[in-house]
Design an enzyme around this catalytic site. Structure first.
Site, PDB file in Angstrom:
ATOM      1  CB  THR A 227      -0.951  -0.141   1.211  1.00 24.82           C
ATOM      2  OG1 THR A 227      -1.916  -0.924   1.190  1.00 24.82           O
ATOM      3  CG2 THR A 227      -1.821   1.228   1.281  1.00 24.82           C
TER       4      THR A 227
ATOM      5  CB  SER B 133       2.391  -8.080   1.257  1.00 25.14           C
ATOM      6  OG  SER B 133       1.276  -7.741   2.082  1.00 25.14           O
TER       7      SER B 133
ATOM      8  CB  THR C  67       0.125  -3.749   6.240  1.00 25.37           C
ATOM      9  OG1 THR C  67      -1.199  -3.635   5.552  1.00 25.37           O
ATOM     10  CG2 THR C  67       0.862  -2.289   6.166  1.00 25.37           C
ATOM     11  CG  ASP C  68      -3.109  -7.499   3.456  1.00 28.86           C
ATOM     12  OD1 ASP C  68      -3.721  -6.832   4.408  1.00 28.86           O
ATOM     13  OD2 ASP C  68      -3.809  -7.594   2.271  1.00 28.86           O
TER      14      ASP C  68
END
Length: 326
Positions: A13, A53, A86-87
């Site tokens: 992101t 990710s 971030t996932d």
């Protein structure tokens, strides 16, 4: 503050913008992502990949780890930062932590708001990460710096889908903060001896996560075993309890030489073999290994790394046990 920091960019992101059709996609190169460095810090950019990710595999994570370890060992490089979606950031950070030298610090960071948002959090997170990498000293291992907090890789988890302060360390809290550009580290993570990246030069072992829920019959365990999983992470109930069907299939997995790590679907607290009558004590008797307070995604990374380094399941379990807190 002074130093030389290598920033390895991977997408996510923090490197995304909204396209003409409305969907957010990775579109910002590493060169465009990294702005002005904190005063006195020289920033070098390594554009490793440009992906979300959620599209990464453990082979891709190993590729990131290779670049991280090479940069961390390079003379003159004082710190390493990885920008990442971030996932799955917590899994990549933990993988790196397992193969990183004991005297090193690597900082993962990202964003919850894409680069086209007027109030995007990426620039501040990246600036804070560079400060941590340049000035926090050695020996923290892999950490995540987001929203002014620094979290140890082993403990950090994404706890909110969209909030800017998405990461936390349930039951522990952050090991440091960044306030007004100043880094304050209050704890040093305990890091047992890890694994050499050279040990992982073959295929990464397949390890599946199987959830337990009311009435689970064990069919997912059987399917994973049939699909060739070399290990299973069981996301059990409460303090580490199965259902009757799951317990039966765990016994079959262990008998077939497929190790089973037990975690909990609860987000706080350790798993313990407390209950009989088909509970966690019977899982332990069946040969399952309880993973302490390690969550399922990280237990999967740990077991996959151990099984990739050691062909023998018993030796793999012996090497991962020091990483399982009680």
């Amino acid at each position: 503050m002074s130093g030389r920091v290598r920033v390895i960019t991977t997408g996510g992101t923090i490197a995304s913008r909204r396209g003409l059709e409305g969907a957010v996609s990775v579109a910002v190169s590493g060169r465009d992502l990294v702005g002005a460095a904190p005063a006195g810090v020289t920033v070098e950019i390594d554009e490793a990949m440009l992906v979300h990710s959620f599209n990464l595999t453990l082979d891709g994570v190993r590729q990131i780890a290779g670049r991280v370890c090479a940069a961390a060992a390079e003379p003159g490089v004082d710190g390493v930062v990885v920008t990442h979606g971030t996932d799955t950031m917590e899994e990549s950070a933990y993988f790196v932590d397992l193969v990183l030298g004991q005297d090193r610090t690597v900082v993962f960071t990202g964003a919850q708001r894409h680069a086209g948002e007027p109030d995007g959090d990426g620039p501040r997170n990246l600036a804070d990460a560079v400060r941590v990498a340049a000035g926090a000293g050695r020996g923290l291992g892999a950490v995540i710096a987001m929203a002014g907090e620094v979290h140890a890789a082993r403990l950090a988890t994404k706890a909110h889908t969209v909030a800017v302060n998405a990461f936390g360390s349930p039951g522990h809290g952050p090991i440091g903060h960044v306030y007004g550009g100043h880094v304050r580290v209050t704890a040093t993570p305990v890091r047992p001896a890890g694994f050499g990246l050279a040990e992982l030069d073959g295929p990464i072992a397949r390890v599946d996560i199987v959830p337990v829920y009311v009435g689970a019959d064990g069919v997912h365990l059987a399917a994973s075993r049939a699909a060739g999983a070399r290990g299973i992470v069981l996301e059990a109930l409460g303090a580490g309890n199965p259902t009757p069907g799951v317990l039966r299939e765990v016994r079959a997995c262990v008998a077939a030489g497929v190790p089973v790590l037990v975690t909990s679907r609860c987000r706080r607290g350790p798993v313990m073999p407390v209950y009989g009558a088909g509970g966690g004590a019977d899982l332990a008797d069946a040969g399952a290994v309880f993973a302490g307070d390690l969550g399922a995604p990280k237990a999967r990374v740990l077991l996959a790394v151990a099984l990739s380094a050691e062909a023998d399941p018993g030796r793999a379990l012996a090497r991962l046990r020091p990483h399982l807190s009680p």
